[in-house]
Motif scaffolding. Sequence first.
Motif, PDB file in Angstrom:
ATOM      1  N   GLY A 186       0.351   2.804   6.692  1.00 50.09           N
ATOM      2  CA  GLY A 186       0.640   1.412   6.354  1.00 50.09           C
ATOM      3  C   GLY A 186       0.190   1.060   4.952  1.00 50.09           C
ATOM      4  O   GLY A 186       0.908   0.372   4.205  1.00 50.09           O
ATOM      5  N   TYR A 239       6.152  -2.225  16.325  1.00 53.07           N
ATOM      6  CA  TYR A 239       5.008  -1.489  15.792  1.00 53.07           C
ATOM      7  C   TYR A 239       4.355  -0.646  16.889  1.00 53.07           C
ATOM      8  O   TYR A 239       3.965  -1.166  17.940  1.00 53.07           O
ATOM      9  CB  TYR A 239       3.977  -2.443  15.179  1.00 53.07           C
ATOM     10  N   ALA A 252       2.537   2.612   2.442  1.00 52.46           N
ATOM     11  CA  ALA A 252       3.814   1.895   2.392  1.00 52.46           C
ATOM     12  C   ALA A 252       3.685   0.595   1.601  1.00 52.46           C
ATOM     13  O   ALA A 252       4.569   0.246   0.806  1.00 52.46           O
ATOM     14  CB  ALA A 252       4.307   1.608   3.811  1.00 52.46           C
ATOM     15  N   THR A 298       2.170  -2.422   7.361  1.00 48.23           N
ATOM     16  CA  THR A 298       3.455  -1.777   7.636  1.00 48.23           C
ATOM     17  C   THR A 298       4.596  -2.775   7.609  1.00 48.23           C
ATOM     18  O   THR A 298       5.647  -2.541   6.983  1.00 48.23           O
ATOM     19  CB  THR A 298       3.407  -1.066   8.997  1.00 48.23           C
ATOM     20  N   SER A 333      -3.286  -2.519  10.169  1.00 47.51           N
ATOM     21  CA  SER A 333      -2.240  -1.527   9.907  1.00 47.51           C
ATOM     22  C   SER A 333      -0.851  -2.087  10.169  1.00 47.51           C
ATOM     23  O   SER A 333       0.101  -1.804   9.426  1.00 47.51           O
ATOM     24  CB  SER A 333      -2.479  -0.290  10.775  1.00 47.51           C
TER      25      SER A 333
END
Length: 206
Positions: free
Chosen positions: A142, A126, A145, A109, A105
Amino acid sequence: MTTPPRLSPLLEQFDFARQRLTDRMTGPVMDSGDGTDTKVGPLTDEEYFWEPVPDCWSVRRRVAGPGPRATLLAGTGDWGRDGASYPHPWPPPFTTIAWRLSHLSEMLTLRADHTNGDHALTRDDYLVSGDAAGAVAAFDAGAAAWRNALLSVDDAALDTTGYCTYPHGSDPEEPFIDIVWWVNQELLHHGAEVALLRDLYRARPH
């Protein structure tokens, strides 16, 4: 923006892998691989932190400090992910679902930010999730995105070396299309690892 033809099959592969991992973690059913649905419950906190062998790397409360052979806890917030500066320990520590999902993740991200965002996020920014539900939500965010970042690129960007400025990989030396392929294989193999750990947890001796 029209999706470049070379990107379309990679997007389809990403979507397939993302959905399969999400279903495997959340249920109520998942594709068993032969087109039939198999019942599966949502990932529990106990599974998320389960250590099938001694001295696993995992996600830990920051106040507890790093785990065995780790020298740092990556991320921000009350929880962190075991890590170490180069050279990493050898043989590599076995990692929990919590570790693998956090790693995946975070990568999605940060790479999204370094493709069409502010190009500023680092691992220290993060937020590491300390429970299964939060980790699944972080993965979904994530992945969304990263997919949105891919939809922002044109054909020329796919050939541009260093188009993604992600600071923890080979991105500065690779054409962007190679980075897209790399992210897919990261999702595929870490997704398979998470699925296997769920199977092993279910079959463990009681």
